[in-house]
Scaffold this motif. Structure first.
Motif, short mmCIF file in Angstrom:
data_model
loop_
_atom_site.label_atom_id
_atom_site.label_comp_id
_atom_site.label_asym_id
_atom_site.label_seq_id
_atom_site.Cartn_x
_atom_site.Cartn_y
_atom_site.Cartn_z
N MET A 11 0.83 -1.21 0.00
CA MET A 11 0.00 0.00 0.00
C MET A 11 0.86 1.27 0.00
N GLU A 12 2.01 1.17 0.65
CA GLU A 12 2.93 2.31 0.72
C GLU A 12 3.33 2.80 -0.68
N ASP A 13 3.44 1.86 -1.61
CA ASP A 13 3.79 2.23 -3.00
C ASP A 13 2.74 3.15 -3.61
N PHE A 14 1.49 2.97 -3.17
CA PHE A 14 0.37 3.70 -3.80
C PHE A 14 0.04 4.99 -3.09
N LEU A 15 0.52 5.14 -1.85
CA LEU A 15 0.17 6.34 -1.09
C LEU A 15 1.27 7.40 -1.18
N GLN A 16 1.93 7.47 -2.31
CA GLN A 16 2.96 8.50 -2.52
C GLN A 16 2.29 9.78 -3.00
N PRO A 17 2.84 10.95 -2.62
CA PRO A 17 2.25 12.20 -3.12
C PRO A 17 2.44 12.30 -4.64
N GLY A 18 1.57 13.08 -5.26
CA GLY A 18 1.59 13.22 -6.72
C GLY A 18 2.90 13.77 -7.26
N ASN A 19 3.67 14.47 -6.42
CA ASN A 19 4.94 15.01 -6.92
C ASN A 19 5.98 13.91 -7.17
N LYS A 20 5.64 12.68 -6.81
CA LYS A 20 6.54 11.55 -7.08
C LYS A 20 6.17 10.81 -8.37
#
Ligand code: AHM
Ligand code: MG
Length: 337
Positions: free
Chosen positions: A150-159
């Motif tokens: 899930m951590e892979d998907f909860l990155q901010p859009g600036n990534k």
């Protein structure tokens, strides 16, 4: 004899790959497979009136909305393409409550995760109005060789490493960015290829179009009401009143405004305090494209791309488009803080 000078999406991706130091082709392969899926979805969308694919599939998606059959097809088609690309280790989709990961070693070794709304604006399918696919790509943060988390998907859009959309309109277009400008490709059905048609799209700083579901006016925050009143106000010097244009299909509304200059707004209301649109697979990719084209996107208080997502299907208020227009709505909203 007159020739036909085209640059296809595949050619363009290969050329651009060489621009990026140490590029291995993984990302190029991923986008290539997305392009293939888009062509297959386009074929079905074009035939929607002919085959028994129109209408609701009888399921309700994670947002509590009825799924249309074409939604399900597009979701399935894209997931297959991503799996086949062997570069993707996980998918988040509007149509699936949970993230999708695979058990095989090739998938677990994939470097990228993919977030998507496979067919946005699907309430427009039955009435032959333009719809779209929206997507966003991130590099995974979990170790390669393991399943995506899930951590892979909860990155901010600036990534985001890439984002784009496909619009199934009077022509079918694929528009994408990898953070080096925004480029548009139009599908030539006679050769079945996306051909470069809009190199390095820049959106006007000012525009003359505002796009909002104005039927909800009475429920909007006062700052947004003030901005709508401003859009309608007669003022020769600032070329107002603006034109109101609203298709109710985010990709189509955004695409028009991107090319012509304009603003798209989906504000919060008392009954939907976070608005309607989803951060991860609707707002982030559109915000990345907007910024890359010289525009802006914010949620009423902060830059969309700086929001740290808390959940997969999180909603946010969304204001996106020509930079000066977004700044103006920001000014109106801030007055009431
Ligand atoms: P969907 O993902 O269920 O298709 O809904 C998203 C769509 C967007 O394309 C569009 O901007 C918005 O919903 C329109 O909503 P409304 O009908 O409330 O104006
Ligand atoms: Mg949607």
């Amino acid at each position: 004899m007159q020739g036909y000078n085209v640059k296809t999406l595949t050619q363009f991706l290969i050329e651009r790959q060489a621009d990026i130091p140490y590029a291995t082709g993984e990302f190029t392969r991923l986008l290539y497979h997305v392009g293939v899926a888009a062509k297959l979805i386009n074929k079905k969308v074009n035939k929607a009136g002919l085959v028994d694919i129109l209408g609701e599939a009888g399921n309700v998606n994670v947002q509590g909305e009825d799924q249309k059959k074409l939604d399900l097809f597009s979701n399935w088609q894209l997931i297959q393409a991503l799996k086949n690309s062997r570069e993707c280790c996980g998918v988040a989709s509007e149509e699936d409550q949970e993230i999708i990961t695979w058990d095989d070693d090739l998938s677990k070794d994939g470097n990228y995760i993919f977030c998507m709304d496979p067919l946005d604006g699907s309430s427009n399918i039955d009435v032959n109005v333009s719809i779209g696919t929206i997507f966003s790509v991130y590099r995974r943060v979990s170790p390669r060789g393991e399943k995506a988390t899930m951590e892979d998907f909860l990155q901010p859009g600036n990534k985001q490493v890439a984002a784009g959309y496909v619009i199934y309109g009077s022509s079918t277009m694929l528009v994408y960015t990898t953070g080096r400008g925004v480029h548009g490709f139009t599908l030539d059905p006679s050769i079945g290829e996306f051909c470069l048609s809009n190199y390095s799209i820049n959106t006007p700083l000012d525009g003359g179009i505002y796009s909002i579901n104005e039927g909800n006016y009475s429920r909007f925050p006062q700052g947004v009401k003030d901005y709508i009143d401003y859009c309608k106000h007669d003022d020769k010097e600032t070329h107002r009143p603006y034109s109101a244009r609203y298709i109710g299909s985010l990709v189509s509304d955004f695409h028009r405004n991107l090319l012509k200059g304009g603003i798209f707004l989906y504000p919060p209301t008392a009954s939907a305090p976070k608005g309607k649109l989803r951060l991860i697979y609707e707002c982030n990719p559109i915000a990345f494209l907007a910024e890359q084209a010289g525009g802006r996107a914010f949620d009423g208080t902060q830059r969309i791309l700086d929001i740290k997502p808390e959940s997969l299907h999180q909603r946010v208020p969304f204001y996106v488009g020509s930079a000066n227009m977004v700044s103006k709505v920001e000014e109106c909203i801030k007055k009431y803080e």
